[in-house]
Write a protein that holds these residues in place. Structure first.
Motif, PDB file in Angstrom:
ATOM      1  N   ILE A  45     -23.221  23.343  48.063  1.00  0.00           N
ATOM      2  CA  ILE A  45     -22.268  23.775  46.919  1.00  0.00           C
ATOM      3  C   ILE A  45     -22.041  25.361  46.740  1.00  0.00           C
ATOM      4  CG2 ILE A  45     -22.239  23.487  44.285  1.00  0.00           C
ATOM      5  CD1 ILE A  45     -24.392  21.210  44.727  1.00  0.00           C
ATOM      6  N   THR A  46     -20.821  25.476  46.598  1.00  0.00           N
ATOM      7  CA  THR A  46     -20.167  26.979  46.556  1.00  0.00           C
ATOM      8  C   THR A  46     -19.491  27.148  45.282  1.00  0.00           C
ATOM      9  OG1 THR A  46     -18.201  26.454  47.699  1.00  0.00           O
ATOM     10  CG2 THR A  46     -20.252  27.382  48.953  1.00  0.00           C
ATOM     11  N   ASP A  47     -18.830  25.915  44.770  1.00  0.00           N
ATOM     12  CA  ASP A  47     -18.351  26.035  43.425  1.00  0.00           C
ATOM     13  C   ASP A  47     -18.574  24.718  42.714  1.00  0.00           C
ATOM     14  OD1 ASP A  47     -16.102  25.428  41.536  1.00  0.00           O
ATOM     15  OD2 ASP A  47     -15.112  27.064  42.310  1.00  0.00           O
ATOM     16  N   PHE A  48     -19.209  24.889  41.610  1.00  0.00           N
ATOM     17  CA  PHE A  48     -19.902  23.829  40.668  1.00  0.00           C
ATOM     18  C   PHE A  48     -18.918  22.943  40.263  1.00  0.00           C
ATOM     19  CE2 PHE A  48     -21.322  22.201  36.624  1.00  0.00           C
ATOM     20  CZ  PHE A  48     -22.348  21.221  36.971  1.00  0.00           C
ATOM     21  N   SER A  49     -17.972  23.596  39.534  1.00  0.00           N
ATOM     22  CA  SER A  49     -16.887  22.931  39.035  1.00  0.00           C
ATOM     23  C   SER A  49     -16.205  22.028  39.939  1.00  0.00           C
ATOM     24  CB  SER A  49     -15.684  24.195  38.364  1.00  0.00           C
ATOM     25  OG  SER A  49     -16.385  25.020  37.657  1.00  0.00           O
ATOM     26  N   ILE A  50     -15.695  22.371  41.150  1.00  0.00           N
ATOM     27  CA  ILE A  50     -15.221  21.558  42.009  1.00  0.00           C
ATOM     28  C   ILE A  50     -16.087  20.327  42.487  1.00  0.00           C
ATOM     29  CG2 ILE A  50     -14.232  21.238  44.294  1.00  0.00           C
ATOM     30  CD1 ILE A  50     -13.062  24.160  43.815  1.00  0.00           C
ATOM     31  N   TRP A  51     -17.540  20.738  42.720  1.00  0.00           N
ATOM     32  CA  TRP A  51     -18.234  19.729  43.298  1.00  0.00           C
ATOM     33  C   TRP A  51     -18.671  18.769  41.878  1.00  0.00           C
ATOM     34  CZ3 TRP A  51     -23.283  18.647  41.155  1.00  0.00           C
ATOM     35  CH2 TRP A  51     -23.967  17.892  42.215  1.00  0.00           C
ATOM     36  N   TRP A  52     -18.712  18.984  40.767  1.00  0.00           N
ATOM     37  CA  TRP A  52     -19.115  18.282  39.888  1.00  0.00           C
ATOM     38  C   TRP A  52     -17.942  17.213  39.286  1.00  0.00           C
ATOM     39  CZ3 TRP A  52     -23.230  16.005  37.846  1.00  0.00           C
ATOM     40  CH2 TRP A  52     -23.113  15.537  36.737  1.00  0.00           C
ATOM     41  N   ASN A  53     -16.414  17.788  39.329  1.00  0.00           N
ATOM     42  CA  ASN A  53     -15.351  17.045  38.971  1.00  0.00           C
ATOM     43  C   ASN A  53     -15.150  15.869  40.062  1.00  0.00           C
ATOM     44  OD1 ASN A  53     -13.230  16.645  37.342  1.00  0.00           O
ATOM     45  ND2 ASN A  53     -11.821  17.852  38.995  1.00  0.00           N
ATOM     46  N   ASP A  54     -15.568  16.430  41.262  1.00  0.00           N
ATOM     47  CA  ASP A  54     -15.429  15.409  42.381  1.00  0.00           C
ATOM     48  C   ASP A  54     -16.599  14.162  42.146  1.00  0.00           C
ATOM     49  OD1 ASP A  54     -14.152  14.543  45.340  1.00  0.00           O
ATOM     50  OD2 ASP A  54     -16.407  14.774  45.714  1.00  0.00           O
ATOM     51  N   LYS A  55     -17.539  14.731  41.881  1.00  0.00           N
ATOM     52  CA  LYS A  55     -18.658  13.535  41.597  1.00  0.00           C
ATOM     53  C   LYS A  55     -18.241  12.590  40.441  1.00  0.00           C
ATOM     54  CE  LYS A  55     -21.333  15.028  44.685  1.00  0.00           C
ATOM     55  NZ  LYS A  55     -21.375  14.555  45.861  1.00  0.00           N
ATOM     56  N   ILE A  56     -17.516  13.158  39.419  1.00  0.00           N
ATOM     57  CA  ILE A  56     -17.138  12.277  38.238  1.00  0.00           C
ATOM     58  C   ILE A  56     -15.907  11.407  38.679  1.00  0.00           C
ATOM     59  CG2 ILE A  56     -15.917  12.352  35.908  1.00  0.00           C
ATOM     60  CD1 ILE A  56     -17.575  14.623  35.499  1.00  0.00           C
TER      61      ILE A  56
END
Length: 222
Positions: A45-56
């Motif tokens: 994980i290098t960008d939490f915002s991108i990672w989390w939005n993708d999970k949602i």
């Protein structure tokens, strides 16, 4: 990446970004390894915002995704709480204790969701909670009280629906004697911050059941 405050004070290995604090710090890695959550891409994980939005966005692709995301939210919140309390009280919570607290709060959350949405399945309740989080600003608050030392502190984190950190605050407060009162101070600080920033729709998350119950009774009475 979102830089919080220079080098990580727990491990001293990297800058304390959101990604480092929640996932890459050795202590955080231990917490995730002890938890029942198994994200296969957690080390990259290098960008939490991108990672989390993708999970949602992928919640509907797996029947257990919503439950895993809700548990992950609680684990991340407790990782952050552990840091806040250590910074202001110099008291460290060990990884097993953090995981145990997160699981306890998760079970309590599950019970609340089933009570508030009695005609829904557990999965539907979790998905409803995630849908709610997609609209508005999420404010996670907590308070710490040490009766013997007569010290108290509060902390809050504000994030948007994509997981972007908007604000983080932690500070000591006057000793108030009761944990519920300290939690009320934290909630008040969150509301003040929302007003100052013009956040018109917010979701406040608190594990202070006593103060939450009081607020609910007050709303019903009015």
């Amino acid at each position: 990446m979102n830089h919080v405050n220079g080098t990580c004070k727990r491990c001293g290995l990297e800058n304390e970004t959101i990604e480092h604090m929640l996932f890459n710090c050795p202590e955080s890695k231990t917490i995730w390894n002890l938890s029942p959550v198994n994200w296969k891409d957690i080390d990259g994980i290098t960008d939490f915002s991108i990672w989390w939005n993708d999970k949602i966005k992928k919640v509907n692709n797996c029947s257990d995704s919503a439950m895993v995301l809700n548990l992950s939210i609680i684990i991340m919140c407790h990782i952050w709480k552990g840091r806040i309390f250590w910074y202001f009280s110099n008291e460290k919570s060990e990884p097993p204790d953090i995981v145990a607290k997160a699981l306890f709060e998760y079970n309590a959350f599950t019970e609340i969701m089933l009570v508030n949405l009695p005609n829904s399945t557990l999965q539907e309740s979790y998905e409803y909670s995630l849908t709610m989080l997609e609209d508005g600003i999420c404010l996670f608050v907590d308070a710490w009280l040490h009766a013997e030392r007569k010290k108290a502190s509060i902390g809050l984190v504000a994030m948007d629906s994509k997981g972007t950190l908007l604000h983080a605050h932690g500070s000591p407060i006057q000793f108030v004697g009761k944990a519920m009162i300290a939690e009320a101070f934290a909630i008040r600080k969150a509301i003040e911050r929302a007003i100052q920033n013009g956040w018109r729709k917010i979701h406040i998350f608190s594990n202070g059941k006593g103060i939450v119950d009081m607020l609910k009774k007050s709303v019903k009475a009015s």
